[in-house]
Design an enzyme around this catalytic site. Structure first.
Site, PDB file in Angstrom:
ATOM      1  NE  ARG A  49      48.989  39.736  27.531  1.00  0.00           N
ATOM      2  CZ  ARG A  49      48.024  40.650  28.271  1.00  0.00           C
ATOM      3  NH1 ARG A  49      46.859  40.057  28.235  1.00  0.00           N
ATOM      4  NH2 ARG A  49      48.586  41.505  28.904  1.00  0.00           N
ATOM      5  CD  GLU A 130      44.830  48.432  52.352  1.00  0.00           C
ATOM      6  OE1 GLU A 130      44.646  47.926  53.463  1.00  0.00           O
ATOM      7  OE2 GLU A 130      44.389  49.473  51.800  1.00  0.00           O
ATOM      8  CB  VAL A 133      40.034  51.367  48.585  1.00  0.00           C
ATOM      9  CG1 VAL A 133      39.700  52.826  49.010  1.00  0.00           C
ATOM     10  CG2 VAL A 133      38.583  50.627  48.562  1.00  0.00           C
ATOM     11  N   GLY A 188      48.037  55.441  28.373  1.00  0.00           N
ATOM     12  CA  GLY A 188      47.592  54.249  29.017  1.00  0.00           C
ATOM     13  C   GLY A 188      47.381  54.598  30.546  1.00  0.00           C
ATOM     14  CE  LYS A 206      39.485  52.922  43.226  1.00  0.00           C
ATOM     15  NZ  LYS A 206      40.173  53.510  42.291  1.00  0.00           N
ATOM     16  N   GLY A 303      48.367  51.685  39.262  1.00  0.00           N
ATOM     17  CA  GLY A 303      49.581  51.247  38.815  1.00  0.00           C
ATOM     18  C   GLY A 303      49.840  49.694  39.458  1.00  0.00           C
TER      19      GLY A 303
END
Ligand code: HSE
Length: 429
Positions: A49, A130, A133, A188, A206, A303
């Site tokens: 892909r 890491e 959360v 998105g 979390k 992100g």
């Protein structure tokens, strides 16, 4: 490769996995401890892909478990997601093979953290999370390392960027939840199936992990109370603002002599408070220690780039060869999680009742509250266009949740009350 280099196997090439590959391939020579981190194996659902980086020279594994077990890599990075299935199988396989694991998988650890910690510690290898959360904000390291010399009393904050974005947009644009969610999906910011985020479950995973780090107890997702933002009405965002508050999805964990209370609820934060000021997709967290006092951190909680940076920081930690307990203390010493009965918890609240606009309604509502022992702090009646009836909105002084719930039930049964009362807690921050 030199002898000091580390061979990295990465399973999962979605947002975070892709961000990590871009970083490690575009900036080869990531060598935080001298040796380099080199990607020597990858696995994902689909090989062919379009991707913004070249994987043609990296050994491919259809099966992430085979990658996890492969002697051709030294560190296994799990970025598949999900608390059962291939993610769990692969993490277990890597740990059983005595291999350090780095993961961003909050759901996996919230459900199976204690057993995976026991396995990692029995094998003497790190299991680091890491990126699970607050994305790029180093909340786990603050709690597991920087605050290990303190006794943490509470943690509370905004742990889901999608919900924070939706609430911020609802307030800013005056649009309803469903409209803003549809936009967030187009842009998105929200997944096609948004339930994990807007249902509060992601924030709950979390805060379950933060509670384990804070209080030295085994993660216990089942004991975390979860309420998302999917029932939030624009009217409450507006009325809360009139009273000087902003609605946020707040996750909190507090300990008391009776045990630990871990919950996620839409809550009100005073407008000038740092949590109210953290807008858009930001995450924000207060940590209160007995000796250090209060710490506040804020930043991008999601992100590709921020989250991949957190994964890379964990890879760097593995490369130092330090092995710390997975949670606050060795897995064998983690206390069983003792949940506090939430009905005993004390707090202030925002209540909205839709009532018939007729004489005596306000008196009936306030008398019922007074009889139940609920003290009113502020009160507002404001006609709203296109609504059945008028809203009566009030905030209470601190009251036990059981008392508040009983009062709400009695008010709901008054003949002049038209709709189910709305309750939003005022955040204890
Ligand atoms: N979907 C999450 C958020 C990020 O919106 O904050 C990953 O946990």
């Amino acid at each position: 490769m030199s002898k000091t280099d580390w061979r990295i196997g990465v399973a999962g090439l979605g947002t975070v996995g892709g961000g990590l590959l871009e970083f490690l391939l575009e900036r080869p020579g990531f060598s935080p401890t001298g040796g380099q981190a080199i990607v020597t194996g990858i696995s994902a659902r689909t090989r062919a892909r379009p991707r913004p980086f070249d994987i043609s020279n990296i050994p491919w594994f259809d099966d992430p478990v085979a990658l996890a077990r492969s002697p051709e890599n030294d560190i296994f990075v799990e970025l598949i997601g999900g608390f059962e299935g291939p993610a769990k199988d692969a993490v277990e396989a890597a740990l059983l093979a005595g291999k350090p694991v780095v993961t961003a998988n909050k759901a996996l650890l919230a459900h199976h953290g204690a057993e995976l910690a026991r396995l990692a510690e029995a094998k003497g290898v790190p299991l680091l999370f890491e990126a699970a959360v607050m994305g790029g904000v180093p909340a786990v390291k603050i709690m597991r390392e920087a605050m290990v010399g303190d006794d943490i009393l509470s943690v509370a904050g905004i742990l889901n960027g999608t919900c924070n974005y939706i609430l911020t947009e609802m307030e800013a644009t005056g649009r309803a939840f469903a409209d803003v969610l549809a936009d967030a999906q187009r842009l998105g910011y929200a997944e096609a199936d948004p339930t994990t985020d807007v249902g509060g479950f992601d924030a709950a995973h979390k805060i379950t992990l933060l509670a384990a780090l804070a209080f030295g107890c085994a993660p216990n997702f089942a004991a975390t109370e979860v309420e998302g933002i999917d029932q939030i009405d624009l009217m409450d965002i507006r009325l809360a603002k009139d009273l000087g508050y902003r609605v946020k999805l707040v996750a909190s964990a507090e300990r008391s002599e009776d045990g630990v209370l871990v919950r996620v609820h839409p809550s009100l934060a005073p407008m000038a408070h740092p949590l109210a000021q953290a807008g858009g997709a930001l995450n924000a967290l207060f940590i209160e220690g007995q000796r250090i006092g209060r710490i506040f951190v804020q930043g991008p909680g999601a992100g590709a780039r921020p989250t991949a940076a957190a994964v890379a920081a964990d890879i760097a930690d593995v490369m130092t060869r330090a092995v710390r307990p997975v949670f606050q203390k060795p897995a064998s010493e983690l206390k069983p999680f003792t949940p506090v009965d939430p009905s005993k918890s004390m707090g202030r609240a925002y209540l909205r009742f839709m009532v018939k606009d007729e004489p005596g309604v306000i008196a009936a509502v306030s008398e019922t509250l007074a009889e139940a022992g609920v003290s009113i702090e502020s009160f507002l009646q404001k006609p709203v266009e296109n609504a059945d009836g008028v809203p009566i909105v009030l905030t209470t002084h601190a009251v036990a949740e059981s008392v508040l719930m009983a009062a709400i039930e009695r008010i709901a049964n008054l003949s002049s009350v038209l709709d189910r009362p709305r309750l939003l807690r005022i955040a204890r921050i």
